[in-house]
Each structure stands twice: as C-alpha cells, then as structure tokens.
Design a protein around this motif. Structure first.
Motif, PDB file in Angstrom:
ATOM      1  N   GLY A  29      74.030  12.529 -53.618  1.00  0.00           N
ATOM      2  CA  GLY A  29      72.892  12.575 -54.533  1.00  0.00           C
ATOM      3  C   GLY A  29      72.801  11.368 -55.444  1.00  0.00           C
ATOM      4  N   ARG A  30      73.464  10.281 -55.086  1.00  0.00           N
ATOM      5  CA  ARG A  30      73.413   9.055 -55.886  1.00  0.00           C
ATOM      6  C   ARG A  30      72.260   8.148 -55.467  1.00  0.00           C
ATOM      7  NH1 ARG A  30      78.224   8.889 -58.652  1.00  0.00           N
ATOM      8  NH2 ARG A  30      79.847  10.243 -57.811  1.00  0.00           N
ATOM      9  N   LEU A  31      71.779   8.313 -54.258  1.00  0.00           N
ATOM     10  CA  LEU A  31      70.656   7.539 -53.717  1.00  0.00           C
ATOM     11  C   LEU A  31      69.664   8.494 -53.062  1.00  0.00           C
ATOM     12  CD1 LEU A  31      72.582   4.683 -51.851  1.00  0.00           C
ATOM     13  CD2 LEU A  31      71.595   4.583 -54.145  1.00  0.00           C
ATOM     14  N   THR A  32      68.411   8.100 -53.045  1.00  0.00           N
ATOM     15  CA  THR A  32      67.374   8.879 -52.386  1.00  0.00           C
ATOM     16  C   THR A  32      67.189   8.351 -50.971  1.00  0.00           C
ATOM     17  OG1 THR A  32      66.258   9.133 -54.505  1.00  0.00           O
ATOM     18  CG2 THR A  32      64.969   9.633 -52.535  1.00  0.00           C
ATOM     19  N   ARG A  33      67.191   9.250 -50.011  1.00  0.00           N
ATOM     20  CA  ARG A  33      66.883   8.865 -48.622  1.00  0.00           C
ATOM     21  C   ARG A  33      65.378   8.957 -48.430  1.00  0.00           C
ATOM     22  NH1 ARG A  33      71.336  12.537 -46.932  1.00  0.00           N
ATOM     23  NH2 ARG A  33      73.053  11.210 -46.316  1.00  0.00           N
ATOM     24  N   HIS A  34      64.800   7.903 -47.888  1.00  0.00           N
ATOM     25  CA  HIS A  34      63.381   7.890 -47.540  1.00  0.00           C
ATOM     26  C   HIS A  34      63.311   7.834 -46.019  1.00  0.00           C
ATOM     27  CE1 HIS A  34      62.140   7.042 -51.723  1.00  0.00           C
ATOM     28  NE2 HIS A  34      63.304   6.406 -51.761  1.00  0.00           N
ATOM     29  N   HIS A  35      62.416   8.580 -45.434  1.00  0.00           N
ATOM     30  CA  HIS A  35      62.332   8.646 -43.974  1.00  0.00           C
ATOM     31  C   HIS A  35      61.059   7.987 -43.475  1.00  0.00           C
ATOM     32  CE1 HIS A  35      65.816  11.260 -43.583  1.00  0.00           C
ATOM     33  NE2 HIS A  35      65.386  11.835 -44.694  1.00  0.00           N
ATOM     34  N   ASP A  36      61.211   7.191 -42.453  1.00  0.00           N
ATOM     35  CA  ASP A  36      60.087   6.540 -41.773  1.00  0.00           C
ATOM     36  C   ASP A  36      60.238   6.844 -40.290  1.00  0.00           C
ATOM     37  OD1 ASP A  36      58.113   4.976 -40.709  1.00  0.00           O
ATOM     38  OD2 ASP A  36      58.876   3.084 -41.498  1.00  0.00           O
ATOM     39  N   PRO A  37      59.520   7.850 -39.784  1.00  0.00           N
ATOM     40  CA  PRO A  37      59.661   8.230 -38.379  1.00  0.00           C
ATOM     41  C   PRO A  37      59.244   7.137 -37.405  1.00  0.00           C
ATOM     42  CG  PRO A  37      57.918   9.494 -39.435  1.00  0.00           C
ATOM     43  CD  PRO A  37      58.567   8.668 -40.497  1.00  0.00           C
ATOM     44  N   ALA A  38      58.539   6.125 -37.876  1.00  0.00           N
ATOM     45  CA  ALA A  38      58.111   5.043 -36.993  1.00  0.00           C
ATOM     46  C   ALA A  38      59.260   4.076 -36.663  1.00  0.00           C
ATOM     47  CB  ALA A  38      56.962   4.269 -37.634  1.00  0.00           C
ATOM     48  N   ARG A  39      60.321   4.128 -37.450  1.00  0.00           N
ATOM     49  CA  ARG A  39      61.459   3.230 -37.192  1.00  0.00           C
ATOM     50  C   ARG A  39      62.254   3.751 -36.001  1.00  0.00           C
ATOM     51  NH1 ARG A  39      61.619  -0.447 -40.849  1.00  0.00           N
ATOM     52  NH2 ARG A  39      63.701  -1.193 -40.465  1.00  0.00           N
ATOM     53  N   ARG A  40      62.723   2.839 -35.180  1.00  0.00           N
ATOM     54  CA  ARG A  40      63.407   3.205 -33.940  1.00  0.00           C
ATOM     55  C   ARG A  40      64.767   3.856 -34.144  1.00  0.00           C
ATOM     56  NH1 ARG A  40      63.731  -1.412 -29.750  1.00  0.00           N
ATOM     57  NH2 ARG A  40      62.492  -2.776 -31.010  1.00  0.00           N
ATOM     58  N   ARG A  41      65.570   3.316 -35.003  1.00  0.00           N
ATOM     59  CA  ARG A  41      66.962   3.772 -35.087  1.00  0.00           C
ATOM     60  C   ARG A  41      67.053   5.168 -35.687  1.00  0.00           C
ATOM     61  NH1 ARG A  41      72.020   0.720 -37.726  1.00  0.00           N
ATOM     62  NH2 ARG A  41      73.582   1.905 -36.628  1.00  0.00           N
ATOM     63  N   ASN A  42      67.183   5.285 -36.976  1.00  0.00           N
ATOM     64  CA  ASN A  42      67.269   6.626 -37.566  1.00  0.00           C
ATOM     65  C   ASN A  42      66.157   6.889 -38.567  1.00  0.00           C
ATOM     66  OD1 ASN A  42      68.078   5.209 -39.800  1.00  0.00           O
ATOM     67  ND2 ASN A  42      70.170   5.961 -39.811  1.00  0.00           N
TER      68      ASN A  42
END
Length: 80
Positions: A29-42
């Motif tokens: 909980g020290r960093l926020t994960r942002h998700h981009d489904p368009a990115r190939r890797r994760n």
C-alpha cells in the motif's frame, strides 16, 4: 495535472531499487497500481509522483543512494 505513469522497469530505475521492491511496495500500500489493459506485458504502471527519486551521479547516472521507502498511502486499507 494528470499522473505521469511509468512502467515497473522505469520505476525501479527512478528509485534505484529492484523491480521486486516496487511490486512489494505496491502490495504493502505504499504505491498505487494503475492498470492499462492495452499494454502487452502486465499493464501495471506506477505514478512517478509517488516514487522516491534515487540520488545519482549527474555525469554518469551511477547510483549513489536509492530512494527512501515511501510511507503507506492509506493505513485504513491495512486495518481490515
């Protein structure tokens, strides 16, 4: 101003820490994960404003000291 999102590899370089540390900080909980489904890797990106900058030699960019461990963003999330 919108967040400046960077990949895990760039977050690791910016902080002077291994990528595993970036993932652990996010899990803690020290960093926020942002998700981009368009990115190939994760598709996971991190906000540069949340990442502590490492000290580097201005000429060689060699690591002098890694960035400090960030504080937990919201302690209420871990109280459950």
């Amino acid at each position: 101003m919108p967040p400046q999102l960077v990949t895990e590899d760039l977050a690791a370089y910016w902080t002077g820490r291994p990528a595993t540390t970036i993932r652990r900080w996010a899990a803690e909980g020290r960093l926020t994960r942002h998700h981009d489904p368009a990115r190939r890797r994760n598709g996971v990106l991190y906000d540069l404003a949340e990442l502590p900058e490492a000290k580097r030699n201005p000429d060689t960019r060699e690591l002098i000291e890694p960035g400090p461990t960030p504080d937990i963003i919201d302690a209420g999330l871990l109280a459950a």
